[in-house]
Design a protein around this motif. Sequence first.
Motif, PDB file in Angstrom:
ATOM      1  N   LEU A   1       0.823  -1.205   0.000  1.00  0.00           N
ATOM      2  CA  LEU A   1       0.000   0.000   0.000  1.00  0.00           C
ATOM      3  C   LEU A   1       0.861   1.260   0.000  1.00  0.00           C
ATOM      4  O   LEU A   1       0.520   2.256  -0.635  1.00  0.00           O
ATOM      5  CB  LEU A   1      -0.947   0.003   1.203  1.00  0.00           C
ATOM      6  N   GLN A   2       1.979   1.215   0.696  1.00  0.00           N
ATOM      7  CA  GLN A   2       2.866   2.379   0.776  1.00  0.00           C
ATOM      8  C   GLN A   2       3.567   2.660  -0.547  1.00  0.00           C
ATOM      9  O   GLN A   2       3.793   3.813  -0.891  1.00  0.00           O
ATOM     10  CB  GLN A   2       3.909   2.154   1.864  1.00  0.00           C
ATOM     11  N   HIS A   3       3.900   1.629  -1.299  1.00  0.00           N
ATOM     12  CA  HIS A   3       4.722   1.800  -2.494  1.00  0.00           C
ATOM     13  C   HIS A   3       3.957   1.739  -3.819  1.00  0.00           C
ATOM     14  O   HIS A   3       4.478   2.164  -4.846  1.00  0.00           O
ATOM     15  CB  HIS A   3       5.828   0.750  -2.511  1.00  0.00           C
ATOM     16  N   GLN A   4       2.728   1.242  -3.826  1.00  0.00           N
ATOM     17  CA  GLN A   4       2.059   0.981  -5.098  1.00  0.00           C
ATOM     18  C   GLN A   4       1.865   2.228  -5.966  1.00  0.00           C
ATOM     19  O   GLN A   4       2.061   2.175  -7.178  1.00  0.00           O
ATOM     20  CB  GLN A   4       0.740   0.258  -4.882  1.00  0.00           C
ATOM     21  N   GLU A   5       1.503   3.344  -5.380  1.00  0.00           N
ATOM     22  CA  GLU A   5       1.267   4.544  -6.191  1.00  0.00           C
ATOM     23  C   GLU A   5       2.566   5.056  -6.812  1.00  0.00           C
ATOM     24  O   GLU A   5       2.603   5.427  -7.982  1.00  0.00           O
ATOM     25  CB  GLU A   5       0.599   5.640  -5.360  1.00  0.00           C
ATOM     26  N   GLY A   6       3.633   5.068  -6.033  1.00  0.00           N
ATOM     27  CA  GLY A   6       4.932   5.484  -6.566  1.00  0.00           C
ATOM     28  C   GLY A   6       5.411   4.550  -7.666  1.00  0.00           C
ATOM     29  O   GLY A   6       5.926   4.990  -8.698  1.00  0.00           O
ATOM     30  N   TYR A   7       5.243   3.239  -7.467  1.00  0.00           N
ATOM     31  CA  TYR A   7       5.619   2.267  -8.491  1.00  0.00           C
ATOM     32  C   TYR A   7       4.800   2.478  -9.764  1.00  0.00           C
ATOM     33  O   TYR A   7       5.319   2.397 -10.874  1.00  0.00           O
ATOM     34  CB  TYR A   7       5.404   0.837  -7.992  1.00  0.00           C
TER      35      TYR A   7
ATOM     36  N   ARG B   1       3.290   5.282 -10.834  1.00  0.00           N
ATOM     37  CA  ARG B   1       3.708   6.522 -11.506  1.00  0.00           C
ATOM     38  C   ARG B   1       5.022   6.322 -12.252  1.00  0.00           C
ATOM     39  O   ARG B   1       5.176   6.758 -13.399  1.00  0.00           O
ATOM     40  CB  ARG B   1       3.840   7.659 -10.490  1.00  0.00           C
ATOM     41  N   TYR B   2       5.979   5.667 -11.608  1.00  0.00           N
ATOM     42  CA  TYR B   2       7.276   5.401 -12.229  1.00  0.00           C
ATOM     43  C   TYR B   2       7.108   4.506 -13.460  1.00  0.00           C
ATOM     44  O   TYR B   2       7.664   4.776 -14.527  1.00  0.00           O
ATOM     45  CB  TYR B   2       8.217   4.740 -11.217  1.00  0.00           C
TER      46      TYR B   2
ATOM     47  N   ARG C   1       4.485   4.053 -15.335  1.00  0.00           N
ATOM     48  CA  ARG C   1       3.834   4.793 -16.441  1.00  0.00           C
ATOM     49  C   ARG C   1       4.851   5.617 -17.216  1.00  0.00           C
ATOM     50  O   ARG C   1       4.761   5.722 -18.442  1.00  0.00           O
ATOM     51  CB  ARG C   1       2.742   5.706 -15.896  1.00  0.00           C
ATOM     52  N   GLU C   2       5.797   6.209 -16.512  1.00  0.00           N
ATOM     53  CA  GLU C   2       6.852   6.992 -17.196  1.00  0.00           C
ATOM     54  C   GLU C   2       7.718   6.106 -18.067  1.00  0.00           C
ATOM     55  O   GLU C   2       8.126   6.504 -19.143  1.00  0.00           O
ATOM     56  CB  GLU C   2       7.734   7.726 -16.181  1.00  0.00           C
ATOM     57  N   ARG C   3       8.008   4.911 -17.588  1.00  0.00           N
ATOM     58  CA  ARG C   3       8.870   3.999 -18.339  1.00  0.00           C
ATOM     59  C   ARG C   3       8.139   3.336 -19.497  1.00  0.00           C
ATOM     60  O   ARG C   3       8.640   3.265 -20.608  1.00  0.00           O
ATOM     61  CB  ARG C   3       9.409   2.890 -17.424  1.00  0.00           C
ATOM     62  N   VAL C   4       6.949   2.828 -19.218  1.00  0.00           N
ATOM     63  CA  VAL C   4       6.222   2.018 -20.196  1.00  0.00           C
ATOM     64  C   VAL C   4       5.409   2.881 -21.151  1.00  0.00           C
ATOM     65  O   VAL C   4       5.223   2.537 -22.305  1.00  0.00           O
ATOM     66  CB  VAL C   4       5.322   0.989 -19.464  1.00  0.00           C
ATOM     67  N   GLN C   5       4.910   3.989 -20.662  1.00  0.00           N
ATOM     68  CA  GLN C   5       4.095   4.922 -21.441  1.00  0.00           C
ATOM     69  C   GLN C   5       2.819   4.282 -21.977  1.00  0.00           C
ATOM     70  O   GLN C   5       2.363   4.592 -23.072  1.00  0.00           O
ATOM     71  CB  GLN C   5       4.930   5.560 -22.550  1.00  0.00           C
ATOM     72  N   ASP C   6       2.251   3.389 -21.155  1.00  0.00           N
ATOM     73  CA  ASP C   6       0.981   2.744 -21.462  1.00  0.00           C
ATOM     74  C   ASP C   6       0.306   2.450 -20.127  1.00  0.00           C
ATOM     75  O   ASP C   6       0.822   1.659 -19.333  1.00  0.00           O
ATOM     76  CB  ASP C   6       1.225   1.450 -22.244  1.00  0.00           C
ATOM     77  N   ALA C   7      -0.820   3.086 -19.865  1.00  0.00           N
ATOM     78  CA  ALA C   7      -1.472   2.991 -18.560  1.00  0.00           C
ATOM     79  C   ALA C   7      -1.900   1.563 -18.213  1.00  0.00           C
ATOM     80  O   ALA C   7      -1.686   1.101 -17.090  1.00  0.00           O
ATOM     81  CB  ALA C   7      -2.676   3.926 -18.492  1.00  0.00           C
ATOM     82  N   TRP C   8      -2.501   0.869 -19.166  1.00  0.00           N
ATOM     83  CA  TRP C   8      -2.973  -0.489 -18.889  1.00  0.00           C
ATOM     84  C   TRP C   8      -1.800  -1.424 -18.605  1.00  0.00           C
ATOM     85  O   TRP C   8      -1.813  -2.179 -17.627  1.00  0.00           O
ATOM     86  CB  TRP C   8      -3.808  -1.010 -20.060  1.00  0.00           C
ATOM     87  N   MET C   9      -0.775  -1.387 -19.452  1.00  0.00           N
ATOM     88  CA  MET C   9       0.384  -2.248 -19.254  1.00  0.00           C
ATOM     89  C   MET C   9       1.103  -1.906 -17.942  1.00  0.00           C
ATOM     90  O   MET C   9       1.560  -2.792 -17.227  1.00  0.00           O
ATOM     91  CB  MET C   9       1.364  -2.149 -20.420  1.00  0.00           C
ATOM     92  N   SER C  10       1.173  -0.625 -17.616  1.00  0.00           N
ATOM     93  CA  SER C  10       1.816  -0.200 -16.369  1.00  0.00           C
ATOM     94  C   SER C  10       1.112  -0.815 -15.171  1.00  0.00           C
ATOM     95  O   SER C  10       1.751  -1.314 -14.245  1.00  0.00           O
ATOM     96  CB  SER C  10       1.800   1.320 -16.252  1.00  0.00           C
ATOM     97  N   ARG C  11      -0.194  -0.768 -15.179  1.00  0.00           N
ATOM     98  CA  ARG C  11      -0.977  -1.332 -14.075  1.00  0.00           C
ATOM     99  C   ARG C  11      -0.732  -2.837 -13.968  1.00  0.00           C
ATOM    100  O   ARG C  11      -0.585  -3.374 -12.872  1.00  0.00           O
ATOM    101  CB  ARG C  11      -2.454  -1.042 -14.275  1.00  0.00           C
ATOM    102  N   GLN C  12      -0.679  -3.518 -15.094  1.00  0.00           N
ATOM    103  CA  GLN C  12      -0.431  -4.960 -15.092  1.00  0.00           C
ATOM    104  C   GLN C  12       0.958  -5.274 -14.537  1.00  0.00           C
ATOM    105  O   GLN C  12       1.115  -6.218 -13.756  1.00  0.00           O
ATOM    106  CB  GLN C  12      -0.574  -5.533 -16.511  1.00  0.00           C
ATOM    107  N   VAL C  13       1.944  -4.486 -14.915  1.00  0.00           N
ATOM    108  CA  VAL C  13       3.312  -4.696 -14.429  1.00  0.00           C
ATOM    109  C   VAL C  13       3.373  -4.516 -12.912  1.00  0.00           C
ATOM    110  O   VAL C  13       3.958  -5.339 -12.195  1.00  0.00           O
ATOM    111  CB  VAL C  13       4.304  -3.747 -15.141  1.00  0.00           C
ATOM    112  N   VAL C  14       2.766  -3.447 -12.407  1.00  0.00           N
ATOM    113  CA  VAL C  14       2.809  -3.185 -10.959  1.00  0.00           C
ATOM    114  C   VAL C  14       2.023  -4.245 -10.198  1.00  0.00           C
ATOM    115  O   VAL C  14       2.481  -4.732  -9.157  1.00  0.00           O
ATOM    116  CB  VAL C  14       2.312  -1.759 -10.638  1.00  0.00           C
TER     117      VAL C  14
END
Length: 185
Positions: free
Chosen positions: A43-49, A51-52, A54-67
Amino acid sequence: MFVSLRRRDERPVRASWRQLAPSDAPQPAIEMVLPLECTAFCLQHQEGYLRYTRERVQDAWMSRQVVETALGNLATTWPEVISSARPAAVAWQLLDALIVSALRPSTASGAVDAVHRVLPQRQADAVILRCRLRLSEEEAAELMGVEAWVVASHLRMAQQTLPGELTAAPEGPAGARSPVGRVRR
């Protein structure tokens, strides 16, 4: 997806998030029992992960899946993670490996962003966290699982290698807090 997190012999702590599915149909509830420390870490790290990523992947759906995958893998290996010297560093390495894996089919280097194409991994991470996401050195260090001076050092080296707007330090008071969805202790 709705998940109920609870520690053995305690009332469940409810955590929920929308799972992005192509059909966007409601998902059945799943109850998982996780150690309280693991739940707090996630819970403490998920939002930061997120956001980071999304910057790397530049795809919101894929970013969420990765995290989600990273935090799920973290939960399954929690005893080993928590017994390490720096659990956040273990989590950061896991997240990075998943990002590179997600990007590999689309890019040869596993890097979409310009910073990761030209700088060493940790310097590029520091640039994204400090310059793009505008996190303080302490917040960036907490996500990466290192000391704040390490982040500052990586940023200085990056600025020497790649001076200019890409590595410019954030404006405003030094150490200013930015919203990263942190859980207060």
